[in-house]
Scaffold this motif. Structure first.
Motif, PDB file in Angstrom:
ATOM      1  N   GLN A  52     -45.025  -3.454 -11.667  1.00 47.05           N
ATOM      2  CA  GLN A  52     -45.688  -4.052 -12.824  1.00 47.05           C
ATOM      3  C   GLN A  52     -45.657  -3.082 -14.002  1.00 47.05           C
ATOM      4  O   GLN A  52     -46.026  -1.914 -13.841  1.00 47.05           O
ATOM      5  N   VAL A  53     -45.254  -3.578 -15.162  1.00 41.84           N
ATOM      6  CA  VAL A  53     -45.216  -2.733 -16.353  1.00 41.84           C
ATOM      7  C   VAL A  53     -45.927  -3.428 -17.512  1.00 41.84           C
ATOM      8  O   VAL A  53     -45.949  -4.657 -17.612  1.00 41.84           O
ATOM      9  N   HIS A  54     -46.470  -2.608 -18.394  1.00 45.71           N
ATOM     10  CA  HIS A  54     -47.281  -3.075 -19.526  1.00 45.71           C
ATOM     11  C   HIS A  54     -46.762  -2.390 -20.789  1.00 45.71           C
ATOM     12  O   HIS A  54     -46.547  -1.179 -20.798  1.00 45.71           O
ATOM     13  N   SER A  55     -46.588  -3.156 -21.853  1.00 52.13           N
ATOM     14  CA  SER A  55     -46.147  -2.566 -23.113  1.00 52.13           C
ATOM     15  C   SER A  55     -46.536  -3.481 -24.263  1.00 52.13           C
ATOM     16  O   SER A  55     -46.781  -4.679 -24.070  1.00 52.13           O
ATOM     17  N   SER A  56     -46.568  -2.917 -25.472  1.00 49.86           N
ATOM     18  CA  SER A  56     -46.876  -3.713 -26.665  1.00 49.86           C
ATOM     19  C   SER A  56     -45.625  -4.311 -27.297  1.00 49.86           C
ATOM     20  O   SER A  56     -45.727  -5.194 -28.138  1.00 49.86           O
ATOM     21  N   PHE A  57     -44.440  -3.797 -26.956  1.00 50.43           N
ATOM     22  CA  PHE A  57     -43.169  -4.313 -27.500  1.00 50.43           C
ATOM     23  C   PHE A  57     -43.278  -4.447 -29.016  1.00 50.43           C
ATOM     24  O   PHE A  57     -42.972  -5.467 -29.610  1.00 50.43           O
ATOM     25  N   LYS A  58     -43.674  -3.344 -29.623  1.00 52.17           N
ATOM     26  CA  LYS A  58     -44.116  -3.353 -31.016  1.00 52.17           C
ATOM     27  C   LYS A  58     -43.012  -3.626 -32.029  1.00 52.17           C
ATOM     28  O   LYS A  58     -41.901  -3.108 -31.936  1.00 52.17           O
ATOM     29  N   GLY A  59     -43.375  -4.440 -33.002  1.00 51.01           N
ATOM     30  CA  GLY A  59     -42.580  -4.624 -34.207  1.00 51.01           C
ATOM     31  C   GLY A  59     -43.505  -4.545 -35.405  1.00 51.01           C
ATOM     32  O   GLY A  59     -44.732  -4.661 -35.265  1.00 51.01           O
ATOM     33  N   TRP A  60     -42.934  -4.330 -36.594  1.00 53.93           N
ATOM     34  CA  TRP A  60     -43.742  -4.239 -37.812  1.00 53.93           C
ATOM     35  C   TRP A  60     -43.416  -5.396 -38.737  1.00 53.93           C
ATOM     36  O   TRP A  60     -42.265  -5.809 -38.849  1.00 53.93           O
ATOM     37  N   PHE A  61     -44.443  -5.909 -39.410  1.00 53.92           N
ATOM     38  CA  PHE A  61     -44.311  -7.124 -40.213  1.00 53.92           C
ATOM     39  C   PHE A  61     -44.869  -6.898 -41.615  1.00 53.92           C
ATOM     40  O   PHE A  61     -45.661  -5.986 -41.836  1.00 53.92           O
TER      41      PHE A  61
ATOM     42  N   ASP B 284     -46.788  -3.358 -42.736  1.00 58.33           N
ATOM     43  CA  ASP B 284     -48.131  -3.769 -43.128  1.00 58.33           C
ATOM     44  C   ASP B 284     -49.033  -4.036 -41.930  1.00 58.33           C
ATOM     45  O   ASP B 284     -50.233  -3.791 -41.979  1.00 58.33           O
ATOM     46  N   TYR B 285     -48.467  -4.580 -40.885  1.00 51.63           N
ATOM     47  CA  TYR B 285     -49.229  -4.786 -39.652  1.00 51.63           C
ATOM     48  C   TYR B 285     -48.257  -4.896 -38.489  1.00 51.63           C
ATOM     49  O   TYR B 285     -47.083  -5.183 -38.659  1.00 51.63           O
ATOM     50  N   GLU B 286     -48.776  -4.645 -37.289  1.00 46.90           N
ATOM     51  CA  GLU B 286     -47.933  -4.641 -36.100  1.00 46.90           C
ATOM     52  C   GLU B 286     -48.172  -5.885 -35.261  1.00 46.90           C
ATOM     53  O   GLU B 286     -49.197  -6.549 -35.359  1.00 46.90           O
ATOM     54  N   GLY B 287     -47.193  -6.167 -34.407  1.00 53.42           N
ATOM     55  CA  GLY B 287     -47.307  -7.280 -33.479  1.00 53.42           C
ATOM     56  C   GLY B 287     -46.181  -7.196 -32.470  1.00 53.42           C
ATOM     57  O   GLY B 287     -45.357  -6.273 -32.510  1.00 53.42           O
ATOM     58  N   VAL B 288     -46.134  -8.145 -31.568  1.00 57.17           N
ATOM     59  CA  VAL B 288     -45.074  -8.175 -30.565  1.00 57.17           C
ATOM     60  C   VAL B 288     -43.769  -8.593 -31.232  1.00 57.17           C
ATOM     61  O   VAL B 288     -43.704  -9.622 -31.910  1.00 57.17           O
ATOM     62  N   SER B 289     -42.732  -7.801 -31.029  1.00 52.55           N
ATOM     63  CA  SER B 289     -41.403  -8.108 -31.561  1.00 52.55           C
ATOM     64  C   SER B 289     -40.665  -9.014 -30.586  1.00 52.55           C
ATOM     65  O   SER B 289     -40.450  -8.640 -29.428  1.00 52.55           O
ATOM     66  N   ARG B 290     -40.282 -10.173 -31.058  1.00 57.97           N
ATOM     67  CA  ARG B 290     -39.517 -11.104 -30.230  1.00 57.97           C
ATOM     68  C   ARG B 290     -38.238 -10.448 -29.715  1.00 57.97           C
ATOM     69  O   ARG B 290     -37.871 -10.596 -28.545  1.00 57.97           O
ATOM     70  N   GLN B 291     -37.565  -9.693 -30.571  1.00 57.53           N
ATOM     71  CA  GLN B 291     -36.289  -9.081 -30.207  1.00 57.53           C
ATOM     72  C   GLN B 291     -36.472  -7.970 -29.173  1.00 57.53           C
ATOM     73  O   GLN B 291     -35.717  -7.872 -28.206  1.00 57.53           O
TER      74      GLN B 291
END
Length: 247
Positions: free
Chosen positions: A199-208, A226-233
């Motif tokens: 099991q692995v956990h990550s934020s898979f971060k992208g910036w928007f 400006d803010y971060e979120g999960v990057s689809r790519q």
């Protein structure tokens, strides 16, 4: 999949992306950039309307460490009751004493609430601040915790491989481990193979970008965006990579 991917999400949009790209579980937070705080009930309600995979929710009243006063603990307990009432699949918490040992009394209180309502009880990376990882995991097993999110008491999981491997070997049949902190496509193979944890956990971060962030007053908190979120790519590439590993 042989491996389970948990996405650290900070919004309903993150939850949608997580499910669409093939993640298996969501840890819902507010303020991911602060290590994750308790999400609003409204965020959970809207996410549950739109997402079918399990959603577990963070219970954390403030940034910083994990030694809480009575008001903070009662606030988190009330939050837990409300989140459970609105369909959360698990509650994520971490309580330490002043000496960084596990706060067994408070942990049991939250585990009992989870068990009463048949949701998961997960101890988050407060475990990585525990003064003795072996005493801590044994205490959590006695408390009835279902799973621990951990980096092996190092800043990133790839640095904590030795402890993660030993914990899984000794305690794997008694408690689940989910590996988090710095897990990415470049190191996940090594982490999974060497620890035998699946099991692995990550934020898979992208910036928007948000066009109203800048002006006479700026609300940007990081120069990357400006803010971060999960990057689809980023998430899609990670899931695709694991699928190829399994083949």
């Amino acid at each position: 999949m042989k491996y389970l991917v948990e996405v650290c999400a900070g919004s309903v949009e993150d939850c949608l992306i997580a499910e669409q790209q093939g993640a298996h579980r969501i840890e819902l937070n507010n303020a991911v950039h602060l290590g994750g705080l308790t999400p609003s009930v409204g965020t959970l309600i809207e996410a549950k309307k739109r997402v079918d995979i399990p959603i577990i929710a963070m219970l954390r009243a403030r940034p910083g460490g994990f030694y809480y006063n009575d008001v903070e603990i009662e606030t988190m307990f009330r939050d837990a009751e409300e989140l459970i009432k609105h369909g959360v699949d698990g509650i994520v918490f971490g309580f330490l004493n002043e000496d960084a040992s596990v706060d067994v009394q408070t942990t049991k209180k939250f585990v009992e609430l989870a068990k009463k309502h048949e949701v998961e009880a997960i101890f988050h990376r407060a475990y990585d601040r525990a003064n003795d990882p072996y005493e801590a995991i044994e205490a959590l097993i006695v408390c009835g915790v279902d799973r621990i999110l951990t980096s092996g008491q190092k800043p990133t999981a790839d640095q904590g491989i030795d402890l993660l491997k030993d914990l899984h070997k000794r305690y794997g049949p008694k408690i689940e481990l989910c590996v988090g902190a710095g897990v990415n496509i470049s190191n996940v193979d090594t982490i999974l193979v060497k620890t035998s944890i699946n099991q692995v956990h990550s934020s898979f971060k992208g910036w928007f970008k948000d066009p109203t962030t800048h002006g006479k007053v700026s609300y940007q908190y990081d120069e990357k965006g400006d803010y971060e979120g999960v990057s689809r790519q980023v998430l899609k590439a990670f899931i695709d990579h694991l699928e190829n590993v399994e083949k």
